[in-house]
Design an enzyme around this catalytic site. Structure first.
Site, PDB file in Angstrom:
ATOM      1  N   ASP A  63       0.880  -1.163   0.000  1.00 56.94           N
ATOM      2  CA  ASP A  63       0.000   0.000   0.000  1.00 56.94           C
ATOM      3  C   ASP A  63       0.918   1.214   0.000  1.00 56.94           C
ATOM      4  OD1 ASP A  63      -2.224   1.937   0.803  1.00 56.94           O
ATOM      5  OD2 ASP A  63      -3.299   0.025   0.850  1.00 56.94           O
ATOM      6  N   HIS A 100      -3.061   4.117  -3.611  1.00 52.38           N
ATOM      7  CA  HIS A 100      -2.507   3.273  -2.546  1.00 52.38           C
ATOM      8  C   HIS A 100      -1.130   2.730  -2.932  1.00 52.38           C
ATOM      9  CE1 HIS A 100      -5.942   3.321   0.176  1.00 52.38           C
ATOM     10  NE2 HIS A 100      -6.715   3.274  -0.897  1.00 52.38           N
ATOM     11  N   GLU A 136     -10.102   3.949  -4.652  1.00 56.10           N
ATOM     12  CA  GLU A 136      -9.833   5.256  -4.045  1.00 56.10           C
ATOM     13  C   GLU A 136      -8.786   6.099  -4.780  1.00 56.10           C
ATOM     14  OE1 GLU A 136     -11.185   4.677   0.488  1.00 56.10           O
ATOM     15  OE2 GLU A 136      -9.228   3.823   0.085  1.00 56.10           O
TER      16      GLU A 136
END
Ligand SMILES: *[C@@H]1O[C@H](CO)[C@@H](O)[C@H](O)[C@H]1NC(C)=O
Ligand SMILES: *[C@@H]1O[C@H](CO)[C@@H](O)[C@H](O)[C@H]1NC(C)=O
Ligand SMILES: *[C@@H]1O[C@H](CO)[C@@H](O)[C@H](O)[C@H]1NC(C)=O
Ligand SMILES: *[C@@H]1O[C@H](CO)[C@@H](O)[C@H](O)[C@H]1NC(C)=O
Ligand SMILES: *[C@@H]1O[C@H](CO)[C@@H](O)[C@H](O)[C@H]1NC(C)=O
Length: 611
Positions: free
Chosen positions: A269, A323, A394
């Site tokens: 991440d 991420h 995201e």
């Protein structure tokens, strides 16, 4: 029939029931005052602890057991099996067995599959020994043969794998006990072996400091079983906080005990990059928290094999294009330009969902080149056919929008800099990344194209997904809350889905922000749509607030509740499952896990009395 087995159980009784003085005398040796409970299987009430009886009548017999585990093995429709099987008929009799007299007959296993079956039976024997802390002191010179019949030599473990099995325990006489396992694949046989261990319970006692332990097996059984959902996953995040390999393996042990079959490894991440890449060592050099917090290629290969023997596929996820930050910040220094943007941005609220920020730079061909090397390393690591997770959640447009390089790239491409323009850029990333994955997967010996996974996002919105993502290639992992219609909409559009409703199947909820903790009952009670496009679900352990110290208690036994939901999709309420879950919890402890407690000890000893 009953008389003979009673005699066997009585033999046990003679060994474990201590004599006790009933007088009250404080000067006497207190050891003589240890509790002497017995347990009884009561119809509709389960195993109940009985009040201690007078010295003369305290004799165990066929319906009175030394402990709740032995009682539970024969009590109720599904005994101690977790997850509950499709159908089961269990004897109410028990037989004492000993691992030294246990033999596996694998003549009916195709030659190509014998090696892995041998590893699977080894795990089975280890699990039986673990019920007695490694030492079964009570002998039973009774031969026990487990006949394994596997029909297919195919060792493929993917979403098509047939996991069904049949398990029969046949007692022809006190010394002729056979277990028959029939399965299409080695993985079905492994599930049968797991069920076999769940027909066995330990009796424990201690005399003058010497531990005694014996094993009792249900004397007759007929189980027909197969999973309802193909994908029964558990997500582990090793980027927010690192998890040592031993802890990951122990989690796989728990998955095997509950017949879960996909370890979704969210290995990287923006926080850290612990996965070693032989082609691009910079990922860990600039991304690992420390030299000790790296998964080497050998360790990953070992984990993949370890999981396979336990019926579990390892699905590696490299989250992208968002991420991704730490581990990608070395490009300039090496003359490749920015591979990622907004890395560790001070204005994190503007550029990402949580600090530290980072998003791959889709304007830089060198980024795709680095990604290609990484994908090749991963494709070489994974057993084929491999299921790879490409992330995709995201994406913050404001981050990309803050990079002059990206904005001019978009202008050149004719993309607007409004939402739809950024959506196009994002879709372009996935399209290129997928092509690279396919090429590297094929180069690593895989047969492309395989389906890949993506998280649900802005890009997978039902009104948009068709335009950008091919439904024959992408499986969408939907992490929307329960009240969201997206899962059903995507299924209706023809997309295969994995469901992880974040407000109930996220194990980190309840520890931050306004999120709410879900207990196992709530997790258990959630059902998935019955549709062939609903492949299954996952329970997710994000690691912002967890490391090895609290891992087991946060994951278990709650993940097991989801395990049973996905395997059996039961119509009965969670309360009906609690005694079996109590037993599963003690089984996990015997295997070295530290699961959280379900209820006060008294409730475990008085099944159904605390519901
Ligand atoms: C209590 O136990 C001690 C030691 O066994 C014995 O000497 C004594 O007589 C007992 N007292 C009573 C009241 O039973
Ligand atoms: C087992 O023992 C209990 C208590 O002594 C008794 O009530 C019960 O009838 C016995 N059952 C059998 C099958 O002998
Ligand atoms: C197992 O238990 C027996 C009997 O209590 C004991 O003699 C033996 O040393 C134990 N073995 C191990 C490996 O602990
Ligand atoms: C157990 O019984 C079966 C069926 O009668 C027989 O084929 C087998 O040889 C017996 N096994 C032993 C160990 O006696
Ligand atoms: C990107 O930045 C430009 C210039 O500041 C702005 O007009 C545009 O709305 C921004 N796009 C998005 C999606 O925020």
């Amino acid at each position: 029939m009953a008389g003979r087995w009673s005699a066997l159980v009585l033999a046990l009784a003679a060994g474990v029931v201590n004599s006790m003085d009933t007088s009250f005398n404080t000067t006497q040796d207190n050891l003589n005052f240890e509790p002497q409970w017995t347990y009884k299987c009561v119809p509709d009430e389960g195993c109940q602890r009985m009040e201690p009886m007078g010295q003369t009548s305290r004799q165990l017999n066929a319906s009175l057991f030394q402990n709740v585990d032995v009682c539970h093995a024969v009590c109720g429709r599904f005994g101690s099996l977790w997850p509950r099987p499709g159908t089961a008929a269990l004897s109410t009799q028990l037989l004492k067995i000993h691992p030294n007299y246990l033999r596996y007959d694998i003549q009916e296993v195709p030659a190509e599959a014998r090696h892995i079956i041998a590893s699977m039976t080894h795990v089975t024997s280890q699990n039986l020994l673990a019920e007695c802390d490694g030492n079964v002191t009570e002998l039973a010179e009774r031969p026990l043969v487990v006949y394994i019949h596997v029909k297919s030599a195919d060792l493929t473990l993917d979403e098509q794998t047939n996991e069904q099995y049949m398990l029969d325990v046949v007692s022809r006489s006190a010394n002729n006990i056979s277990v028959y396992i029939v399965a299409d694949t080695v993985y079905g046989a492994r599930h049968a072996l797991e069920s076999f261990t769940q027909l066995i319970a330990p009796t424990r006692a201690e005399f003058s400091g010497e531990k005694q332990c014996g094993l009792f097996m249900v004397a007759g059984a007929k189980i027909r079983d197969k999973p309802v959902f193909k994908h029964r996953g558990l997500l582990l995040d090793t980027s927010r906080n690192f998890l040592p390999m031993a802890d990951i393996k122990r989690t796989v042990d728990g998955m095997a005990a509950t017949k879960m079959n996909v370890l979704h490894w969210h290995v990287t991440d923006s926080h850290s990059f612990p996965l070693e890449s032989t082609r691009v060592p910079q990922f860990t050099r600039f991304g690992a928290y420390s030299p000790a917090e790296i998964y080497t290629v050998e360790e990953v290969q070992d984990l993949i094999q370890y999981a396979r023997v336990r019926g579990v596929r390892v699905m590696i996820e490299i989250d992208a294009p968002a991420h991704a930050g730490n581990g990608w910040q070395w490009g300039k220094e090496y003359g490749y330009g920015d591979l990622a943007v907004c890395v560790n941005s001070k204005e994190w609220r503007k550029h990402c969902i949580q600090p530290p920020c980072g998003q791959l730079n889709p304007a830089n061909p060198e980024m795709y080149n680095a990604l290609r090397h990484l994908y090749r390393d991963i494709a070489e690591l994974m057993t084929k056919p491999a299921l790879f997770h490409m992330g995709g959640d995201e994406v913050f447009f404001s981050c990309w929008n803050s990079s002059q390089e990206i904005v001019s790239y978009m202008k050149d491409k004719g993309y607007s800099t409004d939402r739809e323009g950024f959506i196009k850029l994002w879709a372009e990333f996935h399209s290129k990344a997928l092509q690279i994955w396919d090429e590297e997967y094929a180069a690593a010996g895989g047969k492309a194209p395989q389906p890949v996974m993506l998280w649900s996002s802005e890009l997978t919105k039902p009104e948009r997904i068709d335009k950008y993502l091919d439904k024959t290639r992408y499986i969408i992992e939907v992490w929307e809350p329960l009240d969201s219609p997206v899962l059903k909409q995507l299924i209706r559009l023809g997309y295969r889905t994995i469901s992880v409703p974040k407000d109930i199947w996220y194990l980190d909820h309840g520890l931050w922000g306004i999120t709410k903790y879900s207990n196992w009952r709530r997790m258990y009670s959630h059902t998935l749509p019955a549709d062939p496009k609903a492949l299954g679900g996952e329970v997710a352990m994000w690691s912002e607030y967890i490391d090895a110290n609290g891992l087991d208690a946060r994951v278990w036994p709650r993940a097991a509740a989801v395990g049973e939901r996905l395997w059996a999709d039961p119509t009965s309420p969670a309360s009906a499952a609690e005694p079996r879950l109590q037993r599963l919890r003690r089984r996990l402890m015997a295997r070295g896990l530290r699961p959280d407690v379900l209820a006060p000890g008294w409730c475990a000893d008085h099944e159904t009395k605390c519901l």
